[in-house]
Scaffold this motif. Structure first.
Motif, PDB file in Angstrom:
ATOM      1  N   THR A 565       6.811   3.088  -4.846  1.00 50.69           N
ATOM      2  CA  THR A 565       6.655   2.922  -3.318  1.00 50.69           C
ATOM      3  C   THR A 565       5.382   4.023  -2.644  1.00 50.69           C
ATOM      4  N   GLU A 566       5.035   4.445  -3.097  1.00 46.40           N
ATOM      5  CA  GLU A 566       4.051   5.132  -2.624  1.00 46.40           C
ATOM      6  C   GLU A 566       2.346   4.497  -2.055  1.00 46.40           C
ATOM      7  N   THR A 567       2.385   2.794  -3.727  1.00 49.59           N
ATOM      8  CA  THR A 567       2.009   1.765  -2.861  1.00 49.59           C
ATOM      9  C   THR A 567       2.671   1.229  -1.855  1.00 49.59           C
ATOM     10  N   VAL A 568       3.619   0.934  -1.965  1.00 49.58           N
ATOM     11  CA  VAL A 568       3.575   0.347  -0.463  1.00 49.58           C
ATOM     12  C   VAL A 568       3.383   0.687   0.968  1.00 49.58           C
ATOM     13  N   ILE A 569       3.788   2.027   0.848  1.00 51.74           N
ATOM     14  CA  ILE A 569       3.887   3.009   2.017  1.00 51.74           C
ATOM     15  C   ILE A 569       1.928   3.129   1.649  1.00 51.74           C
ATOM     16  N   LEU A 570       1.234   3.648   0.883  1.00 55.10           N
ATOM     17  CA  LEU A 570       0.235   3.772   1.078  1.00 55.10           C
ATOM     18  C   LEU A 570      -0.427   2.838   2.060  1.00 55.10           C
ATOM     19  N   TRP A 571      -0.288   1.203   1.779  1.00 61.91           N
ATOM     20  CA  TRP A 571      -1.121  -0.078   2.056  1.00 61.91           C
ATOM     21  C   TRP A 571      -0.667   0.431   3.780  1.00 61.91           C
ATOM     22  N   LEU A 572       0.409   0.721   3.956  1.00 60.25           N
ATOM     23  CA  LEU A 572       0.974   0.204   5.331  1.00 60.25           C
ATOM     24  C   LEU A 572       0.815   1.566   6.068  1.00 60.25           C
ATOM     25  N   SER A 573       0.530   2.824   5.724  1.00 59.79           N
ATOM     26  CA  SER A 573      -0.969   3.607   5.975  1.00 59.79           C
ATOM     27  C   SER A 573      -2.415   3.467   6.243  1.00 59.79           C
ATOM     28  N   ASP A 574      -3.217   2.457   5.228  1.00 56.95           N
ATOM     29  CA  ASP A 574      -3.894   1.937   5.542  1.00 56.95           C
ATOM     30  C   ASP A 574      -4.457   0.938   6.134  1.00 56.95           C
ATOM     31  N   ASP A 575      -3.602   0.139   6.696  1.00 55.23           N
ATOM     32  CA  ASP A 575      -3.751  -1.597   7.261  1.00 55.23           C
ATOM     33  C   ASP A 575      -3.901  -1.096   8.325  1.00 55.23           C
ATOM     34  N   GLN A 576      -5.413  -1.332   8.762  1.00 58.80           N
ATOM     35  CA  GLN A 576      -6.013  -1.004   9.699  1.00 58.80           C
ATOM     36  C   GLN A 576      -5.534  -2.136  11.612  1.00 58.80           C
ATOM     37  N   SER A 577      -5.293  -3.866  10.620  1.00 57.59           N
ATOM     38  CA  SER A 577      -4.886  -4.162  11.201  1.00 57.59           C
ATOM     39  C   SER A 577      -3.777  -4.071  11.990  1.00 57.59           C
TER      40      SER A 577
END
Length: 695
Positions: A565-577
């Motif tokens: 779950t953290e991996t998906v949410i962290l990807w959203l948090s770090d997605d600059q575009s």
């Protein structure tokens, strides 16, 4: 003290030999001076006799030579008989009687010389005769000592007699030489090439060599006592014999076994040699360091080859492993509760490659005998960790995403059968977890017990040893956990990418899905976005699979779901575009898009909380993401808190979504006909669903 002596033994032996040679030279000098003294004394007595009996005045030369030889004296007759008797005794090889005769001759010569009953010529002749006969007897004794037929008492008698003759260094050398010759003769009957197993040859050779050394030590002690010079020479000789026998064992037995990874054969042969060698310690001969120094390279080679074979064997099985967990074969299941694999009785299910890894580690731990003396326990444990690291890499390569990356990069790694289903992929984690949690720590404990052996009669020492090992065990646990985390992180990354991206490379989680909602005139039917529905469904399936595979290890399953779950949410948090479109446009995030985004995040918080894998980090990241979205809307001039419903509304919609997705909701009185778990629910019908929903 013994270690210090052995460390400087070459200097000690060299000094002892120099002292022994000096003693021999002093003895020769003493004999030479005695002979010269006798000669000088004889000459003096001859001059004195001439002065006492000068020719009378008036006598003629004829008168001076006109006399008859006097009759031989009693002592001169004894001298003739003595020489004849001594020659007979030497001819008949009657050593004890010859020694007694020589001693008697020396005493008689000294008395006659003191009383002046022998002429200088006779005394010199007697001295020469005794010296010659001593040398002749010494040569006879040396020849007898070198004969292969001379054994036991005869050898000691000859050496003892030679020592009594004043040639102790030569006698000791002949004693050791005789035992060496007998050893070489007896070794001719050993045939290492005819035996397929080297244990029998090693045992026969060790028994022969060390029994010979023991007999030589007994003979040396019986004849020469514990004189340092002779004891040192004995130790030097024993070391040479030990080295020679060790080299034979290495050449005929250990070389081939070590190269093939036959740790058990190598270990057993080393233990046999050490066992026979230890019997000499009661005689003061500690030769085990010699064997350990020579055998260590072979044991290291066998251990390294065995560890390499673990990697190769598990890799070969991994190429055909179907990644289904099963009990180990009955024949390979360890018996008893004290064995290394007793843990398998409680958690026996592994895939075939993991079972193979387990059995081979057990074999190494059963063959750790010489590792204690050779101090190779740390080397063995480090090798097991490296083998486990290689196996973790194999498991990582079995993940579908890793296989694709490997093929693209052309890394040339081992071929591994891909774990296609989620059940197979979670089985990879089960393999790694069981090995890291149980098998390798128990192996480490067994190896560390060799490093710090405890005695039964010393409980305090045993407790202190156990406490001393705690930091090492904690460090081992950390290293193993880091390896398992690598596999877990690869697993989570792959499944996160499967959720975030489509098969053709498109992005499912984009800013457009929220921004475009305000362009639609009709009010949307509120439900979590499809990507979060898929995340919830995946986590639900994995939780069910993990509950069956991780019995007794629920914490690991919880952390796995948390990390995914953290991996998906962290990807959203770090997605600059994503955030550039939300915060900078070209289209702003509107009220409906913000409401959907808020609902999605609350949905994640709710199902993670109910599943008990909502970490503090995950909760904080979600709150930060929501706050960032609120700030983006506030930057457009809207008050985000006025356009959003109450908090309870989001919780109610998220709860209804969970019930619908799990098939637990009852919508009999709902205005809309909900026919599938993926159907949307209108915000107007939320209260109705909640009032009639089944818990």
């Amino acid at each position: 003290m013994r270690k210090s002596v052995y460390a400087n033994y070459s200097s000690f032996i060299r000094t002892s030999k120099e002292i022994s040679n000096l003693e021999g030279q002093l003895l020769s000098l003493k004999n030479l001076l005695s002979t010269q003294s006798a000669l000088v004394q004889g000459l003096a007595e001859g001059v004195h006799a001439d002065s006492l009996y000068p020719g009378t005045e008036g006598s003629t030369e004829e008168d001076m030579f006109n006399f008859e030889d006097p009759e031989p004296s009693k002592i001169e007759k004894w001298l003739a008989d003595f020489v004849e008797t001594l020659e007979v005794l030497l001819a008949e090889r009657k050593v004890d009687e010859a020694l007694a005769a020589l001693d008697e001759g020396e005493r008689t010569a000294k008395e006659a010389n003191h009383r002046q009953t022998l002429t200088p010529k006779a005394f010199s002749s007697l001295q020469t005769t005794i010296t010659e006969q001593r040398q002749k007897l010494a040569d006879q004794l040396a020849e007898a000592a070198c004969q292969p037929s001379t054994r036991g008492v005869e050898l000691r008698t000859a050496v003892q007699a030679l020592k009594q003759l004043g040639d102790g260094p030569r006698a000791h050398i002949l004693l050791l030489k005789s035992h060496h010759q007998k050893l070489q003769y007896n070794m001719q009957d050993l045939r290492p090439s005819g035996a397929s197993y080297g244990g029998a040859y090693t045992a026969a050779l060790s028994q022969l060599v060390f029994s010979t050394i023991a007999q030589a030590a007994s003979d040396s002690l019986a004849v020469f006592g514990d004189e340092p010079a002779y004891a040192s020479e004995l130790v030097t000789w024993a070391v040479k014999q030990t080295e020679a026998s060790a080299l034979l064992v290495k050449r005929h037995v250990l070389a081939s076994s070590a190269a093939a990874g036959g740790l058990r054969v190598v270990a057993e042969c080393v233990q046999i040699c050490l066992g026979y060698c230890s019997l000499l310690e009661v005689r003061g001969l500690a030769l085990s360091p010699v064997l350990l120094r020579l055998f260590r390279p072979s044991v290291e080679q066998a251990l390294s080859a065995n560890l390499k074979r673990i990697e190769q064997s598990t890799a070969a099985l991994a190429a055909a492993d179907d990644w289904s967990l099963a009990y180990p074969p009955v024949g390979s299941r360890p018996l008893g509760t004290t064995s290394l694999g007793s843990v398998i009785a409680s958690q026996p299910k592994l895939s075939s490659s993991a079972h193979r890894f387990t059995s081979m580690v057990q074999e190494i731990c059963q063959d750790v005998g010489p590792l204690e003396s050779l101090q190779l326990a740390d080397h063995a444990l480090e090798g097991l960790l490296q083998a486990f690291n290689s196996y973790i890499n194999i498991l990582i390569n079995a993940l579908p995403g890793s296989m694709e990356t490997e093929n693209l990069e052309g890394s040339g790694s081992r071929i591994v059968r891909m774990a296609e289903t989620e059940t197979q992929q979670i089985a990879l984690l089960a393999n790694a977890l069981l090995l890291a949690d149980e098998l390798l720590p128990r192996a480490a404990i067994k190896l560390s017990c060799l490093q710090q052996p405890s005695r039964i009669d010393d409980p305090p020492r045993r407790n202190s040893d156990r406490q001393a090992r705690l930091p090492e065990q904690r460090e081992l646990k950390k290293r193993l956990q880091r390896l398992v985390d690598q596999l877990r992180d690869s697993f989570c990354r792959q499944h996160a990418l499967d959720i975030i991206f489509t098969e053709d490379g498109g992005v499912r989680l984009s800013a457009e899905m929220y921004i475009s909602m305000d362009e639609i005139a009709d009010e949307p039917e509120w439900f979590p976005s499809p990507i979060y529905q898929e995340l919830f469904a995946k986590l639900t399936r994995m939780a069910s699979i993990a509950s069956d595979m991780f019995v007794g290890r629920e914490r690991f399953a919880t952390i796995l779901l948390m990390r995914l779950t953290e991996t998906v949410i962290l990807w959203l948090s770090d997605d600059q575009s994503f955030w550039e479109e939300i915060e900078e446009g070209p289209k702003p995030l509107g009220p409906l898009g913000l409401q959907q985004f808020y609902l999605d995040m609350e949905f994640v918080i709710l199902f993670a909380s109910q599943g008990r894998y909502l970490s503090r980090n995950l909760h904080q990241v979600i709150k930060n993401i929501i706050g960032r979205a609120l700030e983006a809307v506030a930057a457009t001039g809207l008050d985000p808190y006025r356009v959003l419903p109450e908090e309870d509304w989001f919780a109610e919609v998220a709860q209804i979504a969970i019930k619908m997705l799990t098939g637990k909701a009852n919508f009999g009185n709902v205005d809309r006909d909900v026919v599938s778990p993926t159907a949307s629910v209108s915000a107007k019908s939320i209260s109705s669903v909640l009032s009639h929903g089944s818990n």
